[in-house]
Design an enzyme around this catalytic site. Structure first.
Site, mmCIF file in Angstrom:
data_model
loop_
_atom_site.group_PDB
_atom_site.id
_atom_site.type_symbol
_atom_site.label_atom_id
_atom_site.label_comp_id
_atom_site.label_asym_id
_atom_site.label_seq_id
_atom_site.Cartn_x
_atom_site.Cartn_y
_atom_site.Cartn_z
ATOM 1 N N TYR A 7 7.415 39.064 -36.652
ATOM 2 C CA TYR A 7 8.027 38.720 -35.368
ATOM 3 C C TYR A 7 7.767 39.814 -34.326
ATOM 4 O O TYR A 7 7.321 39.539 -33.203
ATOM 5 C CB TYR A 7 9.543 38.497 -35.523
ATOM 6 N N TYR A 9 22.843 48.783 -37.542
ATOM 7 C CA TYR A 9 21.654 48.791 -38.414
ATOM 8 C C TYR A 9 20.774 50.024 -38.159
ATOM 9 O O TYR A 9 19.648 49.925 -37.680
ATOM 10 C CB TYR A 9 20.821 47.518 -38.230
ATOM 11 N N TRP A 63 14.489 45.587 -19.667
ATOM 12 C CA TRP A 63 13.101 45.710 -20.133
ATOM 13 C C TRP A 63 12.164 44.726 -19.432
ATOM 14 O O TRP A 63 10.959 44.769 -19.620
ATOM 15 C CB TRP A 63 13.006 45.548 -21.656
ATOM 16 N N ARG A 64 12.736 43.823 -18.623
ATOM 17 C CA ARG A 64 11.883 42.910 -17.865
ATOM 18 C C ARG A 64 11.612 43.438 -16.460
ATOM 19 O O ARG A 64 10.693 42.985 -15.796
ATOM 20 C CB ARG A 64 12.538 41.529 -17.761
ATOM 21 N N GLU A 117 12.135 45.193 -28.325
ATOM 22 C CA GLU A 117 12.035 44.179 -29.376
ATOM 23 C C GLU A 117 12.610 44.674 -30.698
ATOM 24 O O GLU A 117 13.223 43.924 -31.443
ATOM 25 C CB GLU A 117 10.583 43.710 -29.549
ATOM 26 N N ASP A 145 11.839 33.546 -33.976
ATOM 27 C CA ASP A 145 13.125 34.177 -34.294
ATOM 28 C C ASP A 145 14.164 33.056 -34.375
ATOM 29 O O ASP A 145 13.807 31.873 -34.355
ATOM 30 C CB ASP A 145 13.491 35.255 -33.253
HETATM 31 N N1 ADE Z 1 15.275 38.346 -28.124
HETATM 32 C C1 ADE Z 1 14.359 39.204 -28.610
HETATM 33 N N2 ADE Z 1 13.409 39.461 -27.722
HETATM 34 C C2 ADE Z 1 13.725 38.755 -26.629
HETATM 35 C C3 ADE Z 1 13.134 38.609 -25.369
HETATM 36 N N3 ADE Z 1 12.019 39.279 -25.089
HETATM 37 N N4 ADE Z 1 13.729 37.775 -24.507
HETATM 38 C C4 ADE Z 1 14.850 37.122 -24.840
HETATM 39 N N5 ADE Z 1 15.464 37.230 -25.994
HETATM 40 C C5 ADE Z 1 14.911 38.043 -26.884
#
Ligand code: ADE
Ligand code: SF4
Length: 379
Positions: free
Chosen positions: A156, A118, A60-61, A73, A174
């Site tokens: 969050y 979940y 996702w990055r 998220e 978190d």
């Molecule tokens: N945990 C939840 N979201 C995250 C994120 N964007 N980067 C790293 N750890 C995460």
């Protein structure tokens, strides 16, 4: 009180002590003077410089969009990063945007969620997609208020989407952020202490206000907690915040925060019955409430106490023959210890979902049930 830090020490809200005699001798710390807090500007600067070169390469990055941020998220709320990373692109391939998810329907989303645990989150995500289509023309909204109104999105998640996807100055807290902040400020409290958590939201807010890029700052706090400021063995020698960290200075990093109180798991006895006919197995959907709500299973009887054979037959709700036990095992869930007592039987009943292997593979099942079916029915 064996802890090096008096538990009533002033950071935790209501019981700041302003008088009394010093009771301990940590260098530079006394119960009378709250220790000066770290400098937000330099903390933020160190984190924002550290993150781009040191962050993990996660799906996702690589390509960022508000929808990908929202989905990741929500998944990351309760599932390990490595597990989400394995399934993320497959899932996004099925549901590339809110509209695709809304029209695919809840069952398709729950089925694709398999392995992430979940499952309620899968239903909430689908409901969020529908709402995004109905209210926001299919685009993830940018404001925290609109995000908070989406199903499954709490403080969050709203903060993470608003900051990471839209650059808004919204804080996030978190488990990782709690650990990092508790250590930076040397707050001796349990990780789930509500005063500590409140304090972390304040600190996270201070930090994100000082950030050049709110999204980078928020993600770097989580990333630092996940990869450097780790629970048992923090790698302080690799930490960009070492010079401003109170816990490092006092040598107490690995003792902070204290563990959460242990969760007591409730015992549950589950009696799944393998009922085959030719190349098919009888499956059914679990109730909407309770463990594995709405997922598929082999017909099962659930009970707080062990059951005898007659009680199992009665509990199934339809007539079976030749009921006999075949194996037992135990699985730990977050709040439950599930004792599986697996039986085998036959039945003359024709009604119900008699599934072959292909049909069964399309139904969402909890992990232990899926492996049980794979092991007992198809192999
Ligand atoms: N945990 C939840 N979201 C995250 C994120 N964007 N980067 C790293 N750890 C995460
Ligand atoms: Fe965590 Fe150590 Fe860095 Fe402090 S110096 S933030 S304890 S890794």
């Amino acid at each position: 009180m064996s802890s090096w830090f008096p538990s009533g020490f002033g950071f935790l809200g209501h019981n700041v002590r302003m008088s009394g005699s010093p009771t301990q001798t940590e260098p530079g710390v006394g119960p009378l003077q709250p220790r000066p807090r770290f400098n937000a500007e330099s903390t933020v600067q160190c984190l924002e410089e550290w993150f781009p070169g040191r962050c993990r390469d996660l799906p996702w990055r690589r390509t960022r969009s508000p929808w990908r941020t929202l989905v990741s998220e929500l998944m990351l709320q309760q599932t390990q990063v490595s597990r989400v990373a394995e399934r993320f692109e497959f899932f996004l391939g099925l549901f590339p945007d809110a509209h695709a998810m809304a029209v695919a329907g809840e069952d398709a989303v729950v089925a694709a969620w398999e392995g992430l645990g979940y499952y309620r989150r899968a239903r909430l995500l689908h409901a969020a997609a529908v709402r995004i289509c109905d209210l926001h023309d299919g685009e993830v909204p940018a404001s925290t208020e609109a995000l908070l109104a989406l199903p499954g999105v709490g403080r969050y998640t709203a903060g993470s989407i608003a900051s990471i996807a839209f650059g808004r100055r919204t804080p996030i807290v978190d488990g990782n952020v709690i650990r990092v902040v508790a250590r930076l400020e040397a707050i001796d409290a349990a990780a789930d202490d509500s005063d500590l958590v409140a304090r972390c939201w304040e600190t996270a807010d201070t930090l994100v206000r000082a950030a050049a890029s709110p999204g980078v700052l928020n993600e770097s706090l989580m990333e630092l907690g996940a990869t450097v400021c780790k629970p048992a063995l923090p790698c302080c020698d690799q930490c960009p915040l070492q010079s401003q960290c109170a816990a490092f200075q006092f040598g107490s990093a690995s003792r902070i925060p204290r563990p959460k109180r242990r969760t007591v798991r409730q015992s549950v006895h589950l009696y799944p019955v393998v009922i085959r006919r030719g190349d098919r197995v009888l499956l059914r959907q679990r109730p909407d409430r309770g463990i594995w709500a709405g997922l598929w299973e082999m017909p099962s009887v659930e009970s707080a106490d062990p059951l005898d054979q007659a009680a199992i037959e009665l509990g199934l709700g339809f007539k079976v023959e030749k009921l006999r036990p075949i194996e037992t095992f135990k699985r730990l869930l977050t709040h439950r210890e599930v004792h599986f007592h697996v039986y085998e039987a036959s039945t003359r009943i024709r009604r119900g979902h008699w599934c072959d292997r292909a049909a069964a593979s399309k139904l969402a099942m909890a992990k232990p049930m899926r492996s049980l079916v794979d092991r007992r029915v198809w192999s």
